[in-house]
Design an enzyme around this catalytic site. Structure first.
Site, PDB file in Angstrom:
ATOM      1  N   ASP A  88      -5.871 -60.460  28.040  1.00 41.02           N
ATOM      2  CA  ASP A  88      -6.251 -60.243  26.643  1.00 41.02           C
ATOM      3  C   ASP A  88      -5.000 -59.810  25.890  1.00 41.02           C
ATOM      4  OD1 ASP A  88      -7.759 -60.094  24.412  1.00 41.02           O
ATOM      5  OD2 ASP A  88      -9.039 -58.439  25.063  1.00 41.02           O
ATOM      6  N   ASP A 123      -6.013 -62.479  17.923  1.00 40.09           N
ATOM      7  CA  ASP A 123      -6.922 -62.841  16.855  1.00 40.09           C
ATOM      8  C   ASP A 123      -7.374 -61.601  16.091  1.00 40.09           C
ATOM      9  OD1 ASP A 123      -8.150 -62.406  19.498  1.00 40.09           O
ATOM     10  OD2 ASP A 123     -10.045 -62.571  18.426  1.00 40.09           O
ATOM     11  N   GLY A 190     -15.628 -60.934  19.105  1.00 37.43           N
ATOM     12  CA  GLY A 190     -16.279 -60.077  18.119  1.00 37.43           C
ATOM     13  C   GLY A 190     -17.743 -59.816  18.383  1.00 37.43           C
ATOM     14  N   CYS A 273     -31.871 -50.259  47.107  1.00 35.45           N
ATOM     15  CA  CYS A 273     -30.907 -51.335  46.893  1.00 35.45           C
ATOM     16  C   CYS A 273     -30.246 -51.664  48.212  1.00 35.45           C
ATOM     17  CB  CYS A 273     -29.865 -50.911  45.854  1.00 35.45           C
ATOM     18  SG  CYS A 273     -28.573 -52.145  45.586  1.00 35.45           S
ATOM     19  N   CYS A 275     -27.579 -53.805  48.439  1.00 37.90           N
ATOM     20  CA  CYS A 275     -26.248 -54.363  48.247  1.00 37.90           C
ATOM     21  C   CYS A 275     -25.283 -53.671  49.211  1.00 37.90           C
ATOM     22  CB  CYS A 275     -25.799 -54.198  46.798  1.00 37.90           C
ATOM     23  SG  CYS A 275     -25.139 -52.560  46.389  1.00 37.90           S
ATOM     24  N   CYS A 278     -24.501 -49.895  48.333  1.00 33.87           N
ATOM     25  CA  CYS A 278     -25.566 -48.902  48.463  1.00 33.87           C
ATOM     26  C   CYS A 278     -26.134 -48.820  49.878  1.00 33.87           C
ATOM     27  CB  CYS A 278     -26.697 -49.214  47.491  1.00 33.87           C
ATOM     28  SG  CYS A 278     -26.219 -49.111  45.753  1.00 33.87           S
TER      29      CYS A 278
END
Length: 652
Positions: A88, A123, A190, A273, A275, A278
């Site tokens: 960015d 921008d 934006g 969870c 995942c 976790c």
């Protein structure tokens, strides 16, 4: 260069070529803060499997030590990340903290010098509360800076950001101007305030107005969209790339991200969870962790939740059920549901990208399903292309769970057809469905709950009311068993002549190819070959020539060469045609696919998955196949399949 691989409407999977390899989309780019790395970039690649990240070149440039390292070592070595890195420019910092002390030229050059794969223009971040005049001026500045950056990018891919606040006219105008510049990726910028304020309806308008103006051959990046609850909706609207630092920001305040929303640890009664982050930890264990340790765990949970949702979205695109997934996800929050309902305003635009059929059935998930482009497509084609058979009476059946309708109502249809000259219609959630169109997508390939909700009944009733003013029949009645037979007995005088098979050939042909196709295919000695096991039409022969084959999965026709020649005589160019240049002709005649770079022109009304004819500049038939893109895409992409050729036509 971006190559489209698979798509479902606007949603698509693709491959973006970058200096550090191919990035497959849809893709999520985790934000890496070069000063504060919650999860090391190498772990993002090795453990989580993220093939791209995004970091901030302004922060790197503003820190002398980081700047020196980036220039000397290169961005990839500095971050220890072997794959695609996007940077960015400082625009978001200007939004958060005021105008940044850097020039567009300097930051673009810096991104190129440190080896960024995808650099970004400096921008102007257009705020939602800005006036239209202020926003318009900011768009002009962004366009000017992008034009300047395009001359400086070198081998680096350049992201040209679409701005315009919440003004749809400015977004579309900015997108159109941006599409003319030499850029490679189009972020929609934006929009972070809209997402933070849960203004998802405004977000829908912003995305669609941007998509209307953009070059379809370039991937679209939704800046700052990193919550899994929005991925399905954004992908449905044609966004290919996402990024966000939310996984780390939310973790610092003990917030877990899920596809259905966000949950604060202090508000949770337990954690269920599985995942990798976790797994093996109980709720109590997590609450008792030191803050830094807990932040690291929750950040990794958020990354896994986001990664899994991106993969789920990709699977939905590949399997053709992105609409169902988006509708289910949008029911997780009222603001998302409002966004889903906002799509009704854009269904004409969405219908342009609606495929003729899908592999999966259309599943009704709620009243918002009625706004899908499939409903609009059926209504438009039925009322503009369908020609009612010249029967004496019309008998209407109420919809039932039995499909196809002609099979379920076979007894009643046969009983009536033995004595009376009647045609048959079914009152369905789509509105009126002629009995001979009951096998086409999405009529036969749809599932609705029973009983119907009031909104579905009202939509269906309105469509039936519209039909009642269009049909030519003097005698129309709803099926009511013996009372209907008695009425037909009293009022009908003509000999039965309704031929279901011929009516199906005509109706499907007109619906699929355009009014007039059916009559052309039936103009001569017609032989209809049906399956012995299912009774469905399989092939249509005209004067001994095989012209059509009916597909069992969606009820539409596959063109044969003789059928294509008939359509070309019936419809003048460019209807149903894709024109290729001379270099491609020998390959297409051999049955090889048509690639975008060889397309000279195309019928503007061709839809995805339409049966089309490939022709040369003199309108000679070269091949037949199915369109994989619409006209704007075929003429924009430099790579990828425009037409999947089924059969080449040898030169006479």
């Amino acid at each position: 260069m971006f190559e489209l691989i698979r798509r479902d409407g606007l949603a698509r999977t693709g491959k973006l070529s970058t200096p550090h390899g191919i990035l497959e989309t849809p893709a999520l780019l985790p934000v890496v803060n070069p000063k504060l790395s919650t999860v090391p970039p190498r772990e993002l690649y090795d453990i989580f499997g993220f093939k791209a990240i995004i970091t901030n070149s302004y922060i790197i440039r503003s820190d002398e030590k980081l700047k020196e390292r980036a220039l000397n070592e290169g961005l990839h070595q500095m971050l220890d990340y072997p794959s695609v890195i996007m940077t960015d420019s400082g625009t978001f910092q200007s939004h958060m903290y005021g105008e940044v002390e850097v020039k567009n030229e300097d930051i673009v050059n810096f991104q190129r010098e440190i080896g960024s794969d995808i650099g970004t223009v400096l921008d102007i971040f257009t705020e939602p509360e800005w006036s239209e005049d202020k926003t318009s001026h900011a768009v002009d500045v962004t366009i000017d800076r992008t034009g300047e950056a395009a001359k400086l990018k070198g081998d680096m891919l350049l992201a040209g950001v679409v701005q315009g606040s919440i003004y749809q006219n400015l977004r579309e105008n900015c997108a159109k101007r941006m599409a003319l510049l030499d850029v490679d990726v189009h972020p929609i910028g934006g929009v972070v305030p809209l997402m933070e304020q849960y203004r998802f309806s405004d977000l829908v308008n912003v995305i669609i107005s941007s998509k209307k103006g953009l070059d379809p051959s370039r991937p679209v990046h939704l800046f700052g969209a990193g919550h899994p609850m929005v991925f399905a909706l954004a992908a449905l609207l044609g966004c290919d790339m996402f990024d966000s630092a939310s996984y780390a920001k939310f973790a610092r305040t003990d917030r877990f991200m899920f596809p259905e929303g966000t949950a604060g640890l202090q508000d949770m009664k337990g954690l269920h969870c599985n995942c990798p982050a976790c797994s093996g930890h109980s709720y109590d264990e997590i609450t008792k962790m030191k803050p830094a340790e807990r932040t690291a765990l929750i950040a990794r949970h958020n990354l896994w939740a986001s990664k899994c949702e991106i993969e789920r979205v990709k699977r939905a695109i590949l399997e053709g059920d992105i609409w169902e997934l988006a509708e289910r996800r949008c029911r997780a929050h009222p603001a998302l549901l409002s966004a889903l309902r906002t799509l009704e305003k854009h269904k004409d635009f969405l219908e342009q990208y609606e495929p003729l059929s899908r592999d999966n059935s259309l599943l009704y998930t709620g009243i918002e399903t009625l706004n899908r482009p499939s409903f609009l497509r059926y209504s438009k084609r039925f009322f503009s292309r369908y020609e009612y058979p010249a029967s004496e009476a019309l008998v209407v059946f109420e919809d039932s769970t039995g499909k196809p309708y002609h099979r379920y109502r076979e007894g009643e249809i046969n009983k009536i057809s033995e004595k009376y000259d009647a045609h048959f219609m079914v009152h369905t959630p789509f509105g009126p469905v002629p009995i001979e169109l009951d096998e086409i997508y999405p009529i036969a390939q749809s599932l609705f709950p029973d009983p119907e909700d009031m909104e579905t009944k009202e939509y269906s009733r309105a469509q039936m009311e519209h039909m009642s003013h269009k049909h030519p029949y003097a005698l129309t009645m709803m099926w009511d068993e013996n009372s209907t037979l008695d009425a037909l007995d009293m009022m009908c005088q003509e000999t039965p002549k309704f031929d279901m098979d011929r009516a199906r050939v005509k109706a499907v042909s007109d619906y699929q190819f355009g009014t007039g196709a059916g009559n052309a295919f039936l103009d001569g000695e017609v032989s209809i070959i049906k399956s012995k096991s299912t009774g469905k039409i399989r092939n249509v022969l005209l004067n001994g020539q095989h012209i059509l084959s009916m597909r069992a999965n969606d009820g539409f026709f596959t063109l044969r060469p003789e059928g294509a020649h008939i359509l070309m005589k019936t419809f003048p160019a460019p209807k149903l045609r894709v024109v290729v240049n001379d270099d491609a002709i020998p390959f297409n005649r051999e049955g090889k696919n048509v690639f975008c770079s060889f397309v000279e022109d195309c019928d503007k009304d061709i839809k995805l998955m339409d049966e089309i004819m490939v022709v040369d500049s003199s309108d000679n038939l070269i091949a037949i196949g199915r369109a994989m893109m619409i006209r704007e895409e075929m003429l924009s992409f430099q790579t990828g399949i425009a037409v999947k050729v089924r059969e080449g036509i040898k030169e006479a």
